[in-house]
Enzyme design. Structure first.
Site, PDB file in Angstrom:
ATOM      1  N   GLU A  37       0.804  -1.225   0.000  1.00 49.53           N
ATOM      2  CA  GLU A  37       0.000   0.000   0.000  1.00 49.53           C
ATOM      3  C   GLU A  37       0.839   1.278   0.000  1.00 49.53           C
ATOM      4  O   GLU A  37       0.314   2.369   0.132  1.00 49.53           O
ATOM      5  CB  GLU A  37      -0.955  -0.025   1.210  1.00 49.53           C
ATOM      6  CG  GLU A  37      -1.898  -1.227   1.159  1.00 49.53           C
ATOM      7  CD  GLU A  37      -2.999  -1.224   2.212  1.00 49.53           C
ATOM      8  OE1 GLU A  37      -2.985  -0.350   3.092  1.00 49.53           O
ATOM      9  OE2 GLU A  37      -3.876  -2.113   2.136  1.00 49.53           O
ATOM     10  N   ASN A  41     -12.511   5.731  13.888  1.00 50.69           N
ATOM     11  CA  ASN A  41     -13.820   5.316  14.392  1.00 50.69           C
ATOM     12  C   ASN A  41     -13.786   5.018  15.888  1.00 50.69           C
ATOM     13  O   ASN A  41     -12.724   4.902  16.495  1.00 50.69           O
ATOM     14  CB  ASN A  41     -14.295   4.076  13.640  1.00 50.69           C
ATOM     15  CG  ASN A  41     -13.294   2.937  13.679  1.00 50.69           C
ATOM     16  OD1 ASN A  41     -12.328   2.949  12.917  1.00 50.69           O
ATOM     17  ND2 ASN A  41     -13.493   1.974  14.570  1.00 50.69           N
ATOM     18  N   ASP A 100     -18.025   2.703  11.875  1.00 50.29           N
ATOM     19  CA  ASP A 100     -16.648   2.693  11.368  1.00 50.29           C
ATOM     20  C   ASP A 100     -16.467   3.760  10.291  1.00 50.29           C
ATOM     21  O   ASP A 100     -15.739   3.586   9.331  1.00 50.29           O
ATOM     22  CB  ASP A 100     -16.276   1.291  10.836  1.00 50.29           C
ATOM     23  CG  ASP A 100     -14.796   1.160  10.521  1.00 50.29           C
ATOM     24  OD1 ASP A 100     -13.993   1.965  11.040  1.00 50.29           O
ATOM     25  OD2 ASP A 100     -14.442   0.261   9.737  1.00 50.29           O
ATOM     26  N   ASN A 159     -11.993   4.539   0.716  1.00 50.59           N
ATOM     27  CA  ASN A 159     -11.200   4.070   1.848  1.00 50.59           C
ATOM     28  C   ASN A 159      -9.807   4.688   1.783  1.00 50.59           C
ATOM     29  O   ASN A 159      -9.649   5.778   1.243  1.00 50.59           O
ATOM     30  CB  ASN A 159     -11.213   2.532   1.873  1.00 50.59           C
ATOM     31  CG  ASN A 159     -11.030   1.979   3.273  1.00 50.59           C
ATOM     32  OD1 ASN A 159     -10.114   2.358   3.998  1.00 50.59           O
ATOM     33  ND2 ASN A 159     -11.907   1.079   3.676  1.00 50.59           N
ATOM     34  N   CYS A 186     -13.079 -15.016  12.332  1.00 54.82           N
ATOM     35  CA  CYS A 186     -12.345 -15.419  11.128  1.00 54.82           C
ATOM     36  C   CYS A 186     -12.615 -14.536   9.906  1.00 54.82           C
ATOM     37  O   CYS A 186     -11.753 -14.394   9.036  1.00 54.82           O
ATOM     38  CB  CYS A 186     -12.686 -16.864  10.745  1.00 54.82           C
ATOM     39  SG  CYS A 186     -12.797 -18.021  12.123  1.00 54.82           S
ATOM     40  N   CYS A 199     -10.395 -11.677   8.025  1.00 58.85           N
ATOM     41  CA  CYS A 199      -9.241 -12.071   7.215  1.00 58.85           C
ATOM     42  C   CYS A 199      -9.624 -13.055   6.117  1.00 58.85           C
ATOM     43  O   CYS A 199      -9.204 -12.922   4.972  1.00 58.85           O
ATOM     44  CB  CYS A 199      -8.154 -12.695   8.090  1.00 58.85           C
ATOM     45  SG  CYS A 199      -7.360 -11.503   9.180  1.00 58.85           S
TER      46      CYS A 199
HETATM   47 CA    CA Z   1     -11.794   1.319  11.307  1.00 60.00          CA
END
Ligand code: CA
Length: 725
Positions: free
Chosen positions: A92, A287, A332, A421, A632, A635
């Protein structure tokens, strides 16, 4: 800086162009001062050829004045060189280039230097982040870049260190632990260096953390100031510069759940910008932690300074103003998306503005001197609020959105993945447009009334990834596009559709070109004025990072990192009908008439679906569904479907045998690969229930593939997200 080239746009309206050009004239004459990098090295700061801080300049516009590559010749682009990073994770970072050397940070916070003209490796610095730290990361082992300052580089590591490195040798100069080691903090953002202070934030609000930003002396590593984002224990001042603000902020919190959980959130992990004239550092905060406001603050209060822009003095951390985008956040809806500074003419007046397209779907323009909101309009479909009331600065909420108070799921648009995002947007003063990697995706918010803070993994207070009746396949219905947004008139000018949601960040240049990589692995150049595609090359692996550009010995290059990863196992797609494709993390560098060739992509790995028969009863499988969603899904993928770089567990050989399964899930057999033991949060029966759930999902998938059975709804629900190309 104005080229005088007539815009050739056909999709863009004349009115929009006229408006855009009006902005250009003023923006160009007024953005230069904040576009520099003062104090670091005057020679380099004034140099168009280098890229010395993550957003290229303190205003974070990600606009380069280089124009050798332009809209008339971008079709001649080709690969100049590439470098394999020998990793298979999300990448990233935006590379930096200083005087012909490229500095790249990769997954696991490794820093590498290359000759920027040919990719020759110069050195590698590996901070040896323990792989077990992965469980503390919300979204993969990523890193978003290094900072450069007077011959040194600075990197934040996934385990919370800030490290100074000699840029020439790659040797460590100093290292400080910036976060408590016993709590689930991570660093994934790029540091910024302002007035000799290295500014660094941290992440952790998904797991249970209290956000703060710290400044360290660039030469010595000595801590200079720390600003907490949310209050801690009542009656216990932190002894930090934020103490007066924490006293005020406490009035907007209720009960004692957040501080007793050592949480609260607000973690500022990526978004910073600086205006040297006003001498203000802008911090985008995160958040609430846990997300669920009932579980955090008795369902009450604005909970300052969650989801806010906070302006402070960079030398002291002293508070100047704040603007809260989402009072009492429980979706969030972070304000951690890129912050871009520019000077715009609005209603006939030149305004020093701060722009942000945060997750919540509104494009905000603030007066960056005062923090007052000038305008805020929806840039994607939004259902949690009808508008932002400009008189109060507050959103007009949809009452249905308060899922924790109502105890009723809310199907939120945008979702926690956001209309936009972390992949950075860019602003071109030449076109006056902002270029946003945009996505549309709805997900349910489901309160967990029985929530208790878990000692490991996610702590949102929600049943994350839970099945709700009206939800079939949110990921399949999701879409992504590159959007050009006119910030003055607050409206879309054009969009370029992409194959999937979760695409790369943006670079805009004076050559009237906008660059972006896509989640399906294409690197694209489009014309800035109308979005017409000028160049596209398949780089074999999904691209999330933002491109950058530089010039060495008279030749302009454009560079980007490829590497698929991120949250929900789905931010980009490695899975095709032929199996799972390799995730080939790479630096890709382009130039006009570049002739380098990538080796052939390895053949997709066939995926063997060979589950045992379902033996568990319905109640056990339902319990497995619940536990999978809690422990889980973030991911390994929503409802057991992974398209990204974490294994799709329906295909895992470990589900075939209960002992093998237990050795991974409870005994930590694969801890060195990042899959730690979950014995702190799962008992034997729960682990087994997850296995049984996965077997059931694998059998469903097998049936679907064979076309034998499967209701229409099931088919829609679990098909992997397949993309057009
Ligand atoms: Ca977050």
């Amino acid at each position: 800086m104005i080229s005088g080239r007539a815009p050739k746009g056909s999709l863009v309206s004349r009115a929009a162009l006229a408006a855009a050009c009006a902005v250009v004239l003023l923006a160009n004459t007024n953005t230069a001062p904040s576009g520099l990098f003062p104090g670091g090295d005057a020679r380099i700061a004034a140099d168009d050829a280098n890229w010395v801080t993550t957003g290229r300049s303190y205003d974070e516009q990600r606009f380069s004045p280089l124009s050798q590559i332009d809209d008339s010749n971008a079709s001649r682009l080709g690969l100049a060189w590439y470098a394999d990073l020998n990793m298979s994770r999300g990448e990233e970072a935006t590379p930096l280039v200083v005087d012909g050397v490229m500095y790249v940070s990769t997954a696991w916070s490794v820093v590498r230097a290359f000759d920027a003209t040919n990719g020759k490796p110069l050195w590698t610095f590996d901070p040896a982040v323990p792989r077990s730290q992965l469980v503390n990361a919300c979204c993969d082992a990523v890193n978003r870049g290094v900072a450069w300052w007077r011959g040194r580089l600075y990197v934040g590591t996934l385990d919370g260190r800030l490290i100074a490195i000699d840029a020439r040798t790659g040797k460590q100069a100093w290292s400080v632990q910036t976060t408590p080691r016993d709590l689930p903090y991570t660093i994934t953002g790029a540091p910024r260096v302002i007035k000799g202070r290295v500014i660094i934030g941290n992440g952790g609000a998904e797991l249970g953390a209290r956000g703060f930003v710290t400044a360290y002396d660039a030469m010595s590593g000595r801590k200079v100031w720390r600003f907490y984002v949310v209050p801690g224990e009542p009656g216990k001042p932190d002894g930090e510069v934020s103490d007066p603000q924490m006293a005020t902020a406490r009035e907007t919190w209720s009960g004692d759940a957040w501080w007793k959980q050592k949480a609260g959130g607000g973690n500022a992990w990526d978004a910073f910008a600086y205006d040297p004239e006003l001498d203000l550092l802008y911090i985008g905060t995160g958040n609430g932690s846990p997300w669920n406001r009932m579980a955090r603050s008795e369902g009450k209060g604005d909970n300052l300074y969650l989801s806010s822009i906070v302006a402070v003095r960079p030398e002291t951390g002293e508070y100047v103003w704040h603007y809260q985008e989402v009072p009492g956040d429980e979706w969030d809806y972070t304000a951690t998306q890129s912050i871009v500074l520019a000077d715009l003419v609005i209603d006939g007046k030149k305004r020093k503005v701060l722009m942000q397209a945060p997750k919540n779907g509104f494009f905000y323009i603030l007066d960056r001197e005062t923090g007052k909101v000038i305008s805020a309009e929806k840039y994607v479909p939004v259902n949690w609020a009808s508008k932002i009331d400009l008189a109060t600065g507050r959103p007009v909420e949809n009452p249905e959105a308060r899922y924790s108070e109502l105890g009723k799921p809310f199907y939120g648009t945008p979702s926690s993945l956001g209309g936009h995002n972390w992949p950075p947007m860019a602003f071109s003063p030449r076109t006056g447009l902002v270029y946003i990697p945009t996505q549309e995706l709805a997900l349910p918010y489901v309160s967990d009334p029985a929530y208790k803070k878990a000692p490991l993994g996610y702590n949102t207070g929600n049943r994350l990834g839970a099945s709700v009746p009206q939800l079939t396949s949110p990921l399949k219905e999701a879409k992504g596009y590159l959007m050009a947004w006119d910030p003055v008139n607050q409206r879309e000018v054009w969009r370029a559709p992409r194959d999937t949601f979760g695409n790369g960040g943006i670079l805009a240049t004076a050559g009237n070109v906008v660059f972006q990589g896509t989640g399906t692995g294409f690197f694209k150049a489009v014309r800035a004025t109308d979005g017409k595609e000028l160049f596209s090359l398949w780089g074999q692996t999904g691209i999330l990072a933002a491109p950058m550009t530089y010039m060495v010995r008279g030749k302009q290059y454009v560079a980007v990192l490829a590497g698929c990863g991120g949250v929900y196992g789905s931010a980009c797609n490695l899975y095709g009908k032929d199996g799972r494709h390799a995730n080939l993390d790479r630096v890709l560098v382009f130039a006009l008439d570049g002739r380098a060739k990538l080796p052939d992509a390895p053949a997709a790995q066939a995926m063997v679906l060979d589950p045992p028969a379902v033996t568990a009863n319905v109640a056990t499988i339902a319990e497995g569904d619940r536990q999978y969603a809690l422990r889980c899904a973030v991911c390994h993928g929503y409802r057991a479907v992974s398209t990204g770089n974490q294994p799709d567990l329906r295909y895992s050989p470990f589900i075939a045998d209960p002992d093998n399964w237990r050795s991974v899930v409870l005994d930590g057999l694969l801890a060195n690969a990042g899959m730690v033991s979950f014995s702190k949060v799962l008992d034997h029966d729960q682990a087994e229930a997850i296995r049984q759930y996965l077997i059931a999902k694998a059998q469903e998938q097998r049936a679907r593939i064979k076309g034998e059975k499967g209701t229409k709804e099931q088919k829609g629900a679990d098909e992997p997200v397949m993309h057009a190309s």
